[in-house]
Design a protein around this motif. Sequence first.
Motif, PDB file in Angstrom:
ATOM      1  N   SER A 109     -10.937  -0.955   1.547  1.00 11.35           N
ATOM      2  CA  SER A 109     -10.383  -0.940   0.205  1.00 11.35           C
ATOM      3  C   SER A 109     -11.512  -1.199  -0.786  1.00 11.35           C
ATOM      4  CB  SER A 109      -9.284  -2.007   0.054  1.00 11.35           C
ATOM      5  OG  SER A 109      -9.824  -3.306   0.281  1.00 11.35           O
ATOM      6  N   TYR A 110     -11.286  -0.774  -2.021  1.00 13.76           N
ATOM      7  CA  TYR A 110     -12.272  -1.001  -3.087  1.00 13.76           C
ATOM      8  C   TYR A 110     -11.523  -1.508  -4.315  1.00 13.76           C
ATOM      9  CZ  TYR A 110     -15.879  -0.388  -6.596  1.00 13.76           C
ATOM     10  OH  TYR A 110     -16.777  -0.605  -7.606  1.00 13.76           O
ATOM     11  N   LYS A 111     -11.931  -2.669  -4.792  1.00 15.14           N
ATOM     12  CA  LYS A 111     -11.207  -3.326  -5.858  1.00 15.14           C
ATOM     13  C   LYS A 111     -11.485  -2.656  -7.202  1.00 15.14           C
ATOM     14  CE  LYS A 111     -10.680  -7.721  -5.542  1.00 15.14           C
ATOM     15  NZ  LYS A 111     -10.892  -9.189  -5.530  1.00 15.14           N
ATOM     16  N   PHE A 165      -7.723   2.541  -1.383  1.00 17.00           N
ATOM     17  CA  PHE A 165      -8.092   2.375   0.019  1.00 17.00           C
ATOM     18  C   PHE A 165      -8.162   3.725   0.707  1.00 17.00           C
ATOM     19  CE2 PHE A 165      -3.486   2.577   0.367  1.00 17.00           C
ATOM     20  CZ  PHE A 165      -3.261   3.238   1.570  1.00 17.00           C
ATOM     21  N   LYS A 218       0.845  -1.199   0.000  1.00 19.46           N
ATOM     22  CA  LYS A 218       0.000   0.000   0.000  1.00 19.46           C
ATOM     23  C   LYS A 218       0.877   1.243   0.000  1.00 19.46           C
ATOM     24  CE  LYS A 218      -3.223  -0.206   3.214  1.00 19.46           C
ATOM     25  NZ  LYS A 218      -3.759  -0.505   4.568  1.00 19.46           N
ATOM     26  N   LYS A 240      -3.473   0.140  -3.419  1.00 23.64           N
ATOM     27  CA  LYS A 240      -3.068  -1.139  -2.851  1.00 23.64           C
ATOM     28  C   LYS A 240      -2.863  -2.126  -4.002  1.00 23.64           C
ATOM     29  CE  LYS A 240      -4.869  -4.914   0.045  1.00 23.64           C
ATOM     30  NZ  LYS A 240      -6.011  -5.361   0.871  1.00 23.64           N
ATOM     31  N   SER A 249      -6.366  -2.037  -5.967  1.00 24.24           N
ATOM     32  CA  SER A 249      -7.470  -1.463  -5.200  1.00 24.24           C
ATOM     33  C   SER A 249      -7.082  -0.052  -4.767  1.00 24.24           C
ATOM     34  CB  SER A 249      -7.758  -2.306  -3.945  1.00 24.24           C
ATOM     35  OG  SER A 249      -8.022  -3.644  -4.255  1.00 24.24           O
TER      36      SER A 249
END
Length: 312
Positions: free
Chosen positions: A209-211, A219, A36, A309, A217
């Motif tokens: 987090s969001y893919k 975050f 990250k 990330k 991702s």
Amino acid sequence: MKKGLLLFGLLVSTMTMVGQTTTTTADSKPETWYFKLGGSYFVQTAATEFPVVSGALPNTDVYAANGTTLVSRETNHGSFGEGFRTGLNVGYRFSPRLGVEMGFNYFTGASKTMVETVNRLVAPGVFVSGKAEGKITAFDIAPAVVLFLGETKGFEPYSKVGVIVPVVGDLTIKTNRTYTTPAGVTNTYGKEVVLPNPTVGFMAALGTSYKLGKNISVFAELEYRNFTVHGKTKETKTYTENGVDKLNTPTGFRPDASYSASHVDYVEQINTTSNSKVTNAAGFDNTKATDDISSYVGISGLGLTFGLKYSL
């Protein structure tokens, strides 16, 4: 410290409740490494009174035109935890729910007014106005335990708790003064650098987090951090008058230019054996660092981090 414990309790409660109720599609996730990279801004929390600066109390004092009548006084307080931070985190998931992270962070604090004086008469016909501002920079490592709460529609919330271990850093105090005399105006500038003793702090965070893709991702984290440090040494690195170097030259505004005036060793106690003009004037050695009582400063803040990330 109480705020830190309260936040820790809230985090534990949140982890438990969310972990029990979240619908997850992540229970089949394999063990994995991830990285990250993020940037943060922290606002100060838990303000405390600033320490004494070169014998001056941490006040803002305003004097009347005669320079002797104190019109107002305000105590300067705050935390050096406000500022920007950049960080790289390396993480490993032991299971779909549990992991660890190691953070590598560089923090640049906001400048804080520690001492300020307006129009004080310091000698017959000599008035001074000035301000001392402190700023902290630090590099730290931050190991933490991470609890993942399950992925839903691309979002995966998590919480983490850990410790902060400063590796290198300092408190830089810059003092600008203007002396007004019958002969004219003299502007002085001094820079002092305080090095800290080793310390350990506490951190806790909630994030998600969001893919965006298979391995990428974004975050966001809300983080609370808290630790205190106390000085080990202080050195005056720069002193000028109207832009001319006077660090090692006695002047009317800084008559003591000895080694002891520019170097301080901080101790827990000064006594009759210390190299101190206060407790051992007869035995004081101006070729050695002055012994002085160590002061503590707070570095606590609440920050928001955004970043990318990458998962292996």
